[in-house]
Design a protein around this motif. Structure first.
Motif, PDB file in Angstrom:
ATOM      1  N   ASP A   1      26.898  84.149 -13.191  1.00 15.57           N
ATOM      2  CA  ASP A   1      25.910  83.791 -12.166  1.00 15.57           C
ATOM      3  C   ASP A   1      24.512  83.850 -12.769  1.00 15.57           C
ATOM      4  O   ASP A   1      24.153  84.831 -13.422  1.00 15.57           O
TER       5      ASP A   1
ATOM      6  N   ASP B   1      24.673  81.385  -7.175  1.00 17.29           N
ATOM      7  CA  ASP B   1      26.112  81.336  -7.375  1.00 17.29           C
ATOM      8  C   ASP B   1      26.428  80.332  -8.475  1.00 17.29           C
ATOM      9  O   ASP B   1      25.932  79.203  -8.444  1.00 17.29           O
ATOM     10  N   ARG B   2      27.245  80.721  -9.434  1.00 17.15           N
ATOM     11  CA  ARG B   2      27.531  79.866 -10.585  1.00 17.15           C
ATOM     12  C   ARG B   2      28.306  78.600 -10.227  1.00 17.15           C
ATOM     13  O   ARG B   2      28.211  77.599 -10.924  1.00 17.15           O
ATOM     14  N   THR B   3      29.071  78.629  -9.147  1.00 11.60           N
ATOM     15  CA  THR B   3      29.899  77.474  -8.812  1.00 11.60           C
ATOM     16  C   THR B   3      29.183  76.449  -7.932  1.00 11.60           C
ATOM     17  O   THR B   3      29.493  75.270  -7.998  1.00 11.60           O
ATOM     18  N   SER B   4      28.228  76.898  -7.109  1.00 13.12           N
ATOM     19  CA  SER B   4      27.585  75.990  -6.152  1.00 13.12           C
ATOM     20  C   SER B   4      26.069  75.887  -6.300  1.00 13.12           C
ATOM     21  O   SER B   4      25.465  74.965  -5.786  1.00 13.12           O
TER      22      SER B   4
END
Length: 133
Positions: free
Chosen positions: A38, A62-65
């Protein structure tokens, strides 16, 4: 201010406009990744509508979004002020965040925060240059 994430091939995975930043008021962003990947961003800026002057900020995404997980405005004694520029950020494997900032080109400020961005301590040295570290 925008945050972007790319894959190894250079394809953009996400783009996040940090809408709560007020005007053209960000200075010297620096970035580090926590053990989970993150991103944390340290910057001097105005983020809340009531801010008249920029302050040191710590954001975690957030690393994904790219969603902002938290924003901390550091107003504790010794680190608040419109002349404090975050210069370096380091995150230990346990999530402890260290930020090195500079005040007015001369004072060096080191702060320690937990993984949630809550300030644990801050120390300052009134002479020196952060680039010498």
């Amino acid at each position: 201010m925008f945050a972007l994430k790319f894959d190894k091939a250079g394809n953009m995975l996400w783009e996040k406009r940090l809408d709560n930043m007020k005007g053209h008021s960000t200075y010297g962003p620096t970035l580090a990744l926590d053990p989970a990947g993150d991103p944390y961003i340290a910057v001097r800026g105005r983020i809340f509508s009531q801010d008249n002057e920029p302050n040191p900020l710590l954001l975690k995404l957030d690393r994904t979004s790219g969603q902002v997980l938290f924003t901390k405005k550091y107003t504790e004694a010794g680190i608040a002020g419109n002349d404090i520029d975050p210069r370096r950020i380091h995150i230990n494997p346990d999530g402890t965040v260290y930020m090195v900032s500079q005040r007015g080109g001369m004072a060096v400020i080191v702060s320690k925060s937990n993984a949630a961005g809550d300030m644990i301590w801050v120390q300052s040295e009134d002479s020196g240059n952060v680039w010498d570290m």
